[in-house]
Scaffold this motif. Structure first.
Motif, PDB file in Angstrom:
ATOM      1  N   LYS A 218      33.419   0.784  20.762  1.00 21.28           N
ATOM      2  CA  LYS A 218      32.486   1.306  19.740  1.00 21.28           C
ATOM      3  C   LYS A 218      32.915   0.823  18.351  1.00 21.28           C
ATOM      4  O   LYS A 218      32.091   0.393  17.545  1.00 21.28           O
ATOM      5  CB  LYS A 218      32.479   2.846  19.833  1.00 21.28           C
ATOM      6  N   VAL A 219      34.230   0.887  18.077  1.00 17.81           N
ATOM      7  CA  VAL A 219      34.731   0.448  16.761  1.00 17.81           C
ATOM      8  C   VAL A 219      34.415  -1.042  16.555  1.00 17.81           C
ATOM      9  O   VAL A 219      33.943  -1.446  15.481  1.00 17.81           O
ATOM     10  CB  VAL A 219      36.265   0.706  16.641  1.00 17.81           C
ATOM     11  N   ILE A 220      34.647  -1.845  17.596  1.00 17.25           N
ATOM     12  CA  ILE A 220      34.372  -3.292  17.472  1.00 17.25           C
ATOM     13  C   ILE A 220      32.871  -3.510  17.255  1.00 17.25           C
ATOM     14  O   ILE A 220      32.448  -4.267  16.377  1.00 17.25           O
ATOM     15  CB  ILE A 220      34.869  -4.053  18.727  1.00 17.25           C
ATOM     16  N   GLU A 221      32.085  -2.820  18.045  1.00 16.77           N
ATOM     17  CA  GLU A 221      30.615  -2.917  17.946  1.00 16.77           C
ATOM     18  C   GLU A 221      30.152  -2.634  16.512  1.00 16.77           C
ATOM     19  O   GLU A 221      29.326  -3.361  15.963  1.00 16.77           O
ATOM     20  CB  GLU A 221      30.036  -1.868  18.910  1.00 16.77           C
ATOM     21  N   ASN A 222      30.749  -1.596  15.904  1.00 16.51           N
ATOM     22  CA  ASN A 222      30.287  -1.177  14.581  1.00 16.51           C
ATOM     23  C   ASN A 222      30.913  -1.962  13.438  1.00 16.51           C
ATOM     24  O   ASN A 222      30.329  -2.038  12.361  1.00 16.51           O
ATOM     25  CB  ASN A 222      30.578   0.317  14.366  1.00 16.51           C
ATOM     26  N   SER A 223      32.114  -2.507  13.657  1.00 11.92           N
ATOM     27  CA  SER A 223      32.783  -3.108  12.499  1.00 11.92           C
ATOM     28  C   SER A 223      32.734  -4.638  12.474  1.00 11.92           C
ATOM     29  O   SER A 223      32.945  -5.235  11.423  1.00 11.92           O
ATOM     30  CB  SER A 223      34.241  -2.631  12.418  1.00 11.92           C
ATOM     31  N   TRP A 224      32.483  -5.262  13.603  1.00  9.92           N
ATOM     32  CA  TRP A 224      32.442  -6.729  13.599  1.00  9.92           C
ATOM     33  C   TRP A 224      30.988  -7.219  13.578  1.00  9.92           C
ATOM     34  O   TRP A 224      30.135  -6.686  14.306  1.00  9.92           O
ATOM     35  CB  TRP A 224      33.159  -7.274  14.833  1.00  9.92           C
ATOM     36  N   PRO A 225      30.727  -8.244  12.763  1.00  8.15           N
ATOM     37  CA  PRO A 225      29.350  -8.739  12.674  1.00  8.15           C
ATOM     38  C   PRO A 225      28.893  -9.425  13.952  1.00  8.15           C
ATOM     39  O   PRO A 225      27.709  -9.477  14.241  1.00  8.15           O
ATOM     40  CB  PRO A 225      29.406  -9.723  11.510  1.00  8.15           C
ATOM     41  N   ARG A 226      29.833  -9.990  14.705  1.00  6.85           N
ATOM     42  CA  ARG A 226      29.484 -10.693  15.936  1.00  6.85           C
ATOM     43  C   ARG A 226      30.712 -10.790  16.834  1.00  6.85           C
ATOM     44  O   ARG A 226      31.826 -10.466  16.419  1.00  6.85           O
ATOM     45  CB  ARG A 226      28.939 -12.086  15.633  1.00  6.85           C
ATOM     46  N   LEU A 227      30.499 -11.231  18.054  1.00  3.95           N
ATOM     47  CA  LEU A 227      31.622 -11.477  18.969  1.00  3.95           C
ATOM     48  C   LEU A 227      31.296 -12.715  19.789  1.00  3.95           C
ATOM     49  O   LEU A 227      30.278 -12.771  20.481  1.00  3.95           O
ATOM     50  CB  LEU A 227      31.833 -10.268  19.903  1.00  3.95           C
ATOM     51  N   ASP A 228      32.179 -13.716  19.671  1.00  3.28           N
ATOM     52  CA  ASP A 228      31.941 -14.982  20.381  1.00  3.28           C
ATOM     53  C   ASP A 228      32.773 -15.128  21.646  1.00  3.28           C
ATOM     54  O   ASP A 228      32.311 -15.708  22.626  1.00  3.28           O
ATOM     55  CB  ASP A 228      32.246 -16.167  19.452  1.00  3.28           C
ATOM     56  N   VAL A 229      34.019 -14.639  21.606  1.00  7.98           N
ATOM     57  CA  VAL A 229      34.913 -14.812  22.764  1.00  7.98           C
ATOM     58  C   VAL A 229      35.657 -13.504  23.032  1.00  7.98           C
ATOM     59  O   VAL A 229      36.216 -12.913  22.104  1.00  7.98           O
ATOM     60  CB  VAL A 229      35.950 -15.942  22.507  1.00  7.98           C
ATOM     61  N   LEU A 230      35.630 -13.081  24.284  1.00  7.98           N
ATOM     62  CA  LEU A 230      36.429 -11.920  24.711  1.00  7.98           C
ATOM     63  C   LEU A 230      37.503 -12.425  25.673  1.00  7.98           C
ATOM     64  O   LEU A 230      37.177 -13.035  26.699  1.00  7.98           O
ATOM     65  CB  LEU A 230      35.540 -10.885  25.410  1.00  7.98           C
ATOM     66  N   ILE A 231      38.756 -12.148  25.342  1.00  6.90           N
ATOM     67  CA  ILE A 231      39.864 -12.576  26.212  1.00  6.90           C
ATOM     68  C   ILE A 231      40.540 -11.343  26.808  1.00  6.90           C
ATOM     69  O   ILE A 231      41.170 -10.554  26.100  1.00  6.90           O
ATOM     70  CB  ILE A 231      40.892 -13.423  25.431  1.00  6.90           C
ATOM     71  N   ASN A 232      40.347 -11.169  28.120  1.00  2.00           N
ATOM     72  CA  ASN A 232      40.967 -10.057  28.860  1.00  2.00           C
ATOM     73  C   ASN A 232      42.293 -10.555  29.403  1.00  2.00           C
ATOM     74  O   ASN A 232      42.340 -11.192  30.451  1.00  2.00           O
ATOM     75  CB  ASN A 232      40.079  -9.655  30.043  1.00  2.00           C
ATOM     76  N   ASN A 233      43.359 -10.265  28.666  1.00  2.00           N
ATOM     77  CA  ASN A 233      44.662 -10.825  29.082  1.00  2.00           C
ATOM     78  C   ASN A 233      45.707  -9.753  29.395  1.00  2.00           C
ATOM     79  O   ASN A 233      46.624 -10.017  30.171  1.00  2.00           O
ATOM     80  CB  ASN A 233      45.169 -11.752  27.961  1.00  2.00           C
ATOM     81  N   ALA A 234      45.571  -8.554  28.831  1.00  2.00           N
ATOM     82  CA  ALA A 234      46.602  -7.512  29.054  1.00  2.00           C
ATOM     83  C   ALA A 234      46.760  -7.273  30.545  1.00  2.00           C
ATOM     84  O   ALA A 234      45.787  -7.256  31.297  1.00  2.00           O
ATOM     85  CB  ALA A 234      46.210  -6.219  28.356  1.00  2.00           C
ATOM     86  N   GLY A 235      47.999  -7.103  30.980  1.00  2.00           N
ATOM     87  CA  GLY A 235      48.229  -6.859  32.405  1.00  2.00           C
ATOM     88  C   GLY A 235      49.622  -6.335  32.631  1.00  2.00           C
ATOM     89  O   GLY A 235      50.513  -6.486  31.786  1.00  2.00           O
ATOM     90  N   ALA A 236      49.804  -5.717  33.771  1.00  2.00           N
ATOM     91  CA  ALA A 236      51.110  -5.143  34.104  1.00  2.00           C
ATOM     92  C   ALA A 236      51.193  -4.935  35.605  1.00  2.00           C
ATOM     93  O   ALA A 236      50.189  -5.057  36.317  1.00  2.00           O
ATOM     94  CB  ALA A 236      51.290  -3.810  33.380  1.00  2.00           C
TER      95      ALA A 236
END
Ligand SMILES: NC(=O)c1ccc[n+]([C@@H]2O[C@H](COP(=O)([O-])OP(=O)(O)OC[C@H]3O[C@@H](n4cnc5c(N)ncnc54)[C@H](OP(=O)(O)O)[C@@H]3O)[C@@H](O)[C@H]2O)c1
Length: 294
Positions: free
Chosen positions: A82-100
Motif C-alpha cells: 500500500k505504501v509503495i502504491e501510494n508513494s511511488w509514481p510508477r513501478l517498472d521492475v519487481l525483484i523478489n529475492n529475499a529468502g531463507a
C-alpha cells in the motif's frame, strides 16, 4: 552495433533481500546503472547501512527509498504494498529475492510454515499486490531468485501437505527434510514464474526467474553451529555475491525478458529446470492453492 530498447536507467525498481548477499550486490550494480531503487527490508539498521553502501558505490545522488516489511507476515506485505502504491509514481521492475531456510519447523503469525511463507508465499502475494502498478508502467518486469536447489524436491510440490509437516519429520542438515522443503519453495518460484508468464500474456508485463549458482552469502547462518560450519566449507566452492547477482542485473537491464516470459535462467542463458518445474497443470494447481493460503 545492436541498440538496446530497454535500460534500467531511470526505472523504478523494488527489490527484497537487498540488505545482504545476492540482493545487496544486485542493488549496488543497479544503483550504479541509474535505477531508482526501493529496498524492502525488515531490519531498519541494516536498511540504513544498505542505503549508505549504495550511495558509496553509486554516488550521493543515487535514488534509494527504504520500505519496511517482514516477509513472514502477510499483513506486513499488504502494508508495504500500500505504501509503495501510494508513494511511488510508477513501478517498472519487481525483484523478489529475499529468502531463507528454516531447519526447525516454525510457523508464521498466519499459520504458514516459515520457509514456504518467506520464499514462496511472500513473492506470490507481493507480486499480486503490485501487479496493477507494474501493468500501468506498460512493460513491467518481475524477477524472482530461484535455485538449482529446486531439484532437491524430487517428487515435486507436496500438494497433500502444503504446510510441509512431513518434511520436518526427519530433520537433519545435509539431505534431510528442511532441505527438501527449501527445494520445494525454490521449485515453487520456478512454477510460479512459468504460470505468471502464461497469465501475463498480452499485458506487456513479463516474468523470469534465475539460479544464481552457489554463492557465498549470509544464507543459512541462523540454523545453528553445524549449518554455519557446512556453509563455511561450501563457501570455498562458492561464487562471489557479485557473480551470483550477474544474471539478476542482466534480466533487469537487458531486452531479453520481453522475449521469453516465464523462463528460468542461469549465467545469462535460458535453461531447462526439472520436469516437475515444467508441468503446467501442477503450476496452475500451485497458483490456486497459494491463493487459498492468503
Ligand atoms: N547463496 C546461495 O548459494 C543461493 C543459491 C541459490 C539461491 N539463493 C537464493 O538467493 C536469495 C538471496 O539469498 P542470499 O544467498 O543472498 O542470502 P542472504 O545473504 O542471507 O540474504 C537474504 C536476504 O533476504 C532477507 N530476508 C530474509 N528473511 C526475510 C524476511 N522475513 N523479511 C524480509 N527480508 C528477509 C535478508 O534480510 P536480513 O539482512 O534482514 O537478514 C537478506 O537481505 C534467496 O532467495 C536464496 O534462496 C541463494
Amino acid at each position: 552495433m545492436e541498440t538496446k530498447s530497454w535500460s534500467v536507467k531511470g526505472k523504478y525498481v523494488i527489490i527484497t533481500g537487498a540488505t545482504s548477499g545476492i540482493g545487496l550486490a544486485a542493488a549496488k550494480e543497479l544503483a550504479k546503472r541509474g535505477a531508482i531503487l526501493g529496498i524492502i527490508a525488515r531490519n531498519p539498521a541494516k536498511a540504513e547501512a544498505t542505503v549508505a553502501a549504495l550511495k558509496a558505490v553509486a554516488g550521493d545522488d543515487a535514488k534509494v527509498d527504504v520500505f519496511h516489511a517482514d516477509m513472514t507476515s502477510q499483513q506486513s506485505i499488504h502494508d508495504v504494498a500500500k505504501v509503495i502504491e501510494n508513494s511511488w509514481p510508477r513501478l517498472d521492475v519487481l525483484i523478489n529475492n529475499a529468502g531463507a531456510m528454516f531447519v526447525k519447523y516454525l510457523t508464521t503469525e498466519d499459520g504458514i510454515e516459515m520457509t514456504w511463507a518467506v520464499n514462496h508465499l511472500a513473492p506470490f502475494l507481493l507480486t499480486k499486490l503490485l501487479m496493477n502498478k507494474l501493468e500501468e508502467s506498460g512493460n513491467g518486469r518481475i524477477i524472482t531468485t530461484a535455485s538449482h536447489g529446486h531439484k532437491m524436491a524430487r517428487n515435486g510440490i507436496g500438494f497433500d501437505d502444503l504446510n510441509g509437516r512431513k518434511n520436518y519429520r526427519f530433520p537433519h542438515l545435509l539431505m534431510g527434510g528442511p532441505n527438501y522443503r527449501y527445494g520445494e519453495t525454490k521449485l515453487a518460484n520456478i512454477m510460479f514464474t512459468a504460470e505468471l508468464g502464461r497469465r501475463l500474456e498480452g499485458t506487456g508485463v513479463s516474468a523470469a526467474c534465475f539460479d544464481p549458482g552457489l554463492v557465498a552469502t549470509n544464507f543459512n547462518q541462523d540454523n545453528g553451529a553445524l549449518a554455519r560450519m557446512t556453509m563455511s566449507v561450501m563457501k570455498r566452492f562458492s561464487r562471489t555475491p557479485e557473480k551470483g547477482a550477474e544474471t539478476l542485473v542482466w534480466l533487469a537491464d537487458s531486452d531479453e525478458m520481453s522475449l521469453s516470459s516465464g523462463s528460468y535462467y542461469k549465467d545469462m542463458q535460458r535453461i531447462v529446470p526439472s520436469n516437475q518445474a515444467q508441468a503446467p497443470v501442477a503450476a496452475k494447481r500451485l497458483w490456486e492453492m497459494s491463493e487459498n493460503q492468503l
